[in-house]
Every structure is written in structure tokens, then in C-alpha cells.
Write a protein that holds these residues in place. Sequence first.
Motif, mmCIF file in Angstrom:
data_model
loop_
_atom_site.group_PDB
_atom_site.id
_atom_site.type_symbol
_atom_site.label_atom_id
_atom_site.label_comp_id
_atom_site.label_asym_id
_atom_site.label_seq_id
_atom_site.Cartn_x
_atom_site.Cartn_y
_atom_site.Cartn_z
ATOM 1 N N LEU A 28 10.254 -3.987 -2.366
ATOM 2 C CA LEU A 28 11.097 -5.179 -2.401
ATOM 3 C C LEU A 28 10.900 -6.068 -1.185
ATOM 4 O O LEU A 28 10.933 -7.297 -1.297
ATOM 5 N N SER A 29 10.660 -5.466 -0.010
ATOM 6 C CA SER A 29 10.789 -6.208 1.240
ATOM 7 C C SER A 29 9.543 -6.290 2.109
ATOM 8 O O SER A 29 9.460 -7.181 2.956
ATOM 9 N N ALA A 30 8.602 -5.381 1.968
ATOM 10 C CA ALA A 30 7.528 -5.250 2.962
ATOM 11 C C ALA A 30 6.388 -6.230 2.731
ATOM 12 O O ALA A 30 6.159 -6.712 1.613
ATOM 13 N N ARG A 31 5.649 -6.491 3.821
ATOM 14 C CA ARG A 31 4.386 -7.204 3.711
ATOM 15 C C ARG A 31 3.385 -6.326 2.955
ATOM 16 O O ARG A 31 3.562 -5.111 2.832
ATOM 17 N N VAL A 32 2.301 -6.952 2.492
ATOM 18 C CA VAL A 32 1.272 -6.198 1.771
ATOM 19 C C VAL A 32 0.737 -5.060 2.634
ATOM 20 O O VAL A 32 0.493 -3.948 2.138
ATOM 21 N N LEU A 33 0.568 -5.290 3.928
ATOM 22 C CA LEU A 33 0.031 -4.250 4.813
ATOM 23 C C LEU A 33 0.905 -3.006 4.791
ATOM 24 O O LEU A 33 0.397 -1.885 4.628
ATOM 25 N N GLU A 34 2.217 -3.186 4.956
ATOM 26 C CA GLU A 34 3.102 -2.015 4.957
ATOM 27 C C GLU A 34 3.205 -1.383 3.561
ATOM 28 O O GLU A 34 3.391 -0.168 3.437
ATOM 29 N N GLN A 35 3.082 -2.188 2.512
ATOM 30 C CA GLN A 35 3.058 -1.600 1.171
ATOM 31 C C GLN A 35 1.840 -0.692 1.004
ATOM 32 O O GLN A 35 1.935 0.418 0.458
ATOM 33 N N ARG A 36 0.695 -1.168 1.478
ATOM 34 C CA ARG A 36 -0.527 -0.358 1.372
ATOM 35 C C ARG A 36 -0.423 0.889 2.247
ATOM 36 O O ARG A 36 -0.899 1.976 1.863
ATOM 37 N N LEU A 37 0.176 0.745 3.432
ATOM 38 C CA LEU A 37 0.355 1.910 4.307
ATOM 39 C C LEU A 37 1.282 2.933 3.669
ATOM 40 O O LEU A 37 1.025 4.143 3.735
ATOM 41 N N PHE A 38 2.374 2.464 3.077
ATOM 42 C CA PHE A 38 3.286 3.391 2.410
ATOM 43 C C PHE A 38 2.559 4.153 1.311
ATOM 44 O O PHE A 38 2.690 5.382 1.186
ATOM 45 N N ALA A 39 1.791 3.415 0.511
ATOM 46 C CA ALA A 39 1.053 4.072 -0.571
ATOM 47 C C ALA A 39 0.068 5.097 -0.021
ATOM 48 O O ALA A 39 -0.097 6.188 -0.595
ATOM 49 N N HIS A 40 -0.576 4.779 1.089
ATOM 50 C CA HIS A 40 -1.536 5.711 1.680
ATOM 51 C C HIS A 40 -0.837 6.970 2.195
ATOM 52 O O HIS A 40 -1.305 8.096 1.953
ATOM 53 N N PHE A 42 2.257 8.207 1.488
ATOM 54 C CA PHE A 42 3.208 8.948 0.667
ATOM 55 C C PHE A 42 2.885 8.980 -0.827
ATOM 56 O O PHE A 42 3.516 9.735 -1.568
ATOM 57 N N LEU A 43 1.903 8.189 -1.263
ATOM 58 C CA LEU A 43 1.582 8.150 -2.691
ATOM 59 C C LEU A 43 0.106 8.422 -2.950
ATOM 60 O O LEU A 43 -0.432 8.048 -3.992
ATOM 61 N N ASN A 44 -0.552 9.060 -1.993
ATOM 62 C CA ASN A 44 -1.978 9.397 -2.116
ATOM 63 C C ASN A 44 -2.860 8.156 -2.286
ATOM 64 O O ASN A 44 -3.933 8.224 -2.917
ATOM 65 N N GLY A 45 -2.435 7.049 -1.730
ATOM 66 C CA GLY A 45 -3.225 5.837 -1.801
ATOM 67 C C GLY A 45 -4.451 5.914 -0.906
ATOM 68 O O GLY A 45 -4.477 6.628 0.095
ATOM 69 N N ALA A 46 -5.484 5.160 -1.248
ATOM 70 C CA ALA A 46 -6.724 5.166 -0.486
ATOM 71 C C ALA A 46 -6.568 4.389 0.820
ATOM 72 O O ALA A 46 -5.649 3.582 0.988
ATOM 73 N N ALA A 47 -7.512 4.636 1.725
ATOM 74 C CA ALA A 47 -7.500 3.953 3.015
ATOM 75 C C ALA A 47 -8.082 2.554 2.932
ATOM 76 O O ALA A 47 -7.702 1.664 3.706
ATOM 77 N N ASP A 48 -9.034 2.335 2.027
ATOM 78 C CA ASP A 48 -9.708 1.035 1.957
ATOM 79 C C ASP A 48 -8.739 -0.130 1.781
ATOM 80 O O ASP A 48 -8.889 -1.163 2.456
ATOM 81 N N PRO A 49 -7.745 -0.043 0.895
ATOM 82 C CA PRO A 49 -6.824 -1.178 0.761
ATOM 83 C C PRO A 49 -6.029 -1.456 2.036
ATOM 84 O O PRO A 49 -5.686 -2.610 2.308
ATOM 85 N N VAL A 50 -5.720 -0.416 2.814
ATOM 86 C CA VAL A 50 -5.034 -0.634 4.090
ATOM 87 C C VAL A 50 -5.927 -1.429 5.024
ATOM 88 O O VAL A 50 -5.506 -2.408 5.660
ATOM 89 N N GLU A 51 -7.187 -1.024 5.105
ATOM 90 C CA GLU A 51 -8.133 -1.698 5.987
ATOM 91 C C GLU A 51 -8.336 -3.151 5.550
ATOM 92 O O GLU A 51 -8.418 -4.058 6.392
ATOM 93 N N THR A 52 -8.378 -3.387 4.260
ATOM 94 C CA THR A 52 -8.532 -4.747 3.742
ATOM 95 C C THR A 52 -7.324 -5.603 4.107
ATOM 96 O O THR A 52 -7.464 -6.764 4.518
#
Length: 314
Positions: A28-40, A42-52
Motif C-alpha cells: 500500500l505504502s512503499a516505494r518500488v525499491l522497498e517492495q522489491r526488497l520485501f519480496a526478496h 520474505f517472499l523468495n523474490g529474486a535479487a535482480d529486481p532489487v538491483e534494477t
Amino acid sequence: MPETGASALPPTPSTRSPLFRAEQFVWLSARVLEQRLFAHHFLNGAADPVETALDAYRNEDGGYGHALEPDLRGPVSQPLHTGHALHILDAIERCGGQRVDRVCRYLTSVSTPDGALPAIHPGQRGYPAAPFMPIVDDARSSLLATGPVVGLLHRNEVWHAWLFRATDFCWQAVESLEKSHPYEIEAAVAFLDSVPDRPRAQAAADRLGRLVREQRLVALEPNSLDAYPPSPDYAPGEHRFPHDYARTPRSFARAWFTDDEMSRSLDHLAGEQQEDGGWPIHRRQWAPGIASEARPMVTLEALRTLRAYGRHIG
């Protein structure tokens, strides 16, 4: 037709896990960067989207800007932005290679005569900045800016010419600390937790732990905060707790506190989660929008700290 009856109702907030509630807050509230970090994290998200996502804050000089740290606005690179970028790269195990070589060249270009980093580079002049971050032309070396960066580079076995003098500065600054404040102590811990000379770091950390307790720079009784006035120039209610110094059980700072003190600290941290699922910020909110950018960052740190200590988050 939608289902009816009690079984179709969503769970009430009290039955949702801290992680579930935090996830809703982040989307609801976070920037894209923090959304990608959260996914990485706590949700098994990849690292590449964080770096992007992090690349959006990178400048041609190798540093980072664009309000990566919300208290400094504008496009220009700053040591504090760049230190935060390294923290993110470390968290996704990407703190190395040509990207970090470019960062080190930037750090070299903005260093003070003794090889360390200023808290605010004067290039910030003309852009909004928090009033508690003064901009001066002859900026002095800052342990707050330099310590975490040097620690992260050592942690990731990065070797660059800039690191030698900056490490010497950190040793001198840490070992000469007498009267300090919580954020400076946290920067010192970030340096000591990763610098290669472990016996020297252990001795320095032991001394800092005594200093923290003697100067009451930590709130040991979260239910009696009136007994721990915030440091000068800090906001009302801007206390620091054992978990703020020892983010993981592996930190030197963990030995500063008893098991009971750490348990009370973590209980307090867990209890600070708000109705919307996020954690609050306690430093001064000096402009509209600062809290909305900073709270997701604080929320991620809270979740990672609780998980590091084995607390159930969902």
C-alpha cells in the motif's frame, strides 16, 4: 455467486501474522525499491529486481542520490545515500564487482583530506535537506557516514585504495570516543562488526558497551522511558533500544545486554507494529511525505531484526 457465512469473511487483524500485516502495508505504502526488497527477504523474490530498482537512484559519478535516504532530497549523490545503497547491495549479496568499484571511486572523490566521508557533501546546497543535517562548505569527516560504509566493504572483502585511510580514520574515531550519541555508536558498531582485526574490534566494542550504559544511551526498560531522556538534539521519544545496536545476535553489541534486557527490547519492537501493519519512525518529521517513504524502510528493518532473533513473524 460469492460465498456467504462466517467462513467467507477475511481474518480479523488480531488473527493475522505480523508478516501478513506488514506485507499489506508495504504494497500500500512503499516505494518500488522497498517492495522489491520485501519480496526478496520474505517472499523468495529474486535479487535482480532489487538491483534494477536501486539503479534508479544511481548517478553517473558512481554515487547515489534522488532521496534514497528520505531526509536528503534532490538528485545529487551523497555519502549517506551511497552508504544506504551499499547496505541494500549487501542484503542481496551483490556488494562487489564493477558496481562497487564505481562506488569506491565516488567515495574517493568526495572524501575529506584525512580520507574519510563527510556526513553531508556541500553539493547538497540548493536542494531540500532535514534541518538537523546542516550543510557547510568545509565539511568534517564523520564516523556516522564513514563507519557503516567501511564495515560493509570489509564484510564483502572489497579491496580498494580508498579503504586504507578510511579504515584508519574509523579506528581513530572509535577508539577516541568519549561523549557520544546513539547514531554515532551504531555507526561504530557497523564498523567493528566487520573490520578484519577481530581482537582489536572486540576490545573497542567492550569499551563502547560500557560507555553506552554509563551515558544512558540505551533504554533498557521500555515501560519506563521517562527514565531515559533522548540525547540532545534528538526528537522527543527518539529512544534507542538494545536491538538498535545489536541488529543480529552475531553483533558485538549483543554482549552489552543481558538476555532479559534483549528480550524486553524485542518485545517492545514487536509491539510497535501499528494498525496499518507498518512500524513508526521516531525521528523528526520535517516535511510532508518523509514518513511515508521512511516507514517502509523502518518496517523492513524491524522484521529482519525480529527474524534474526528467532521471533515468530508469520
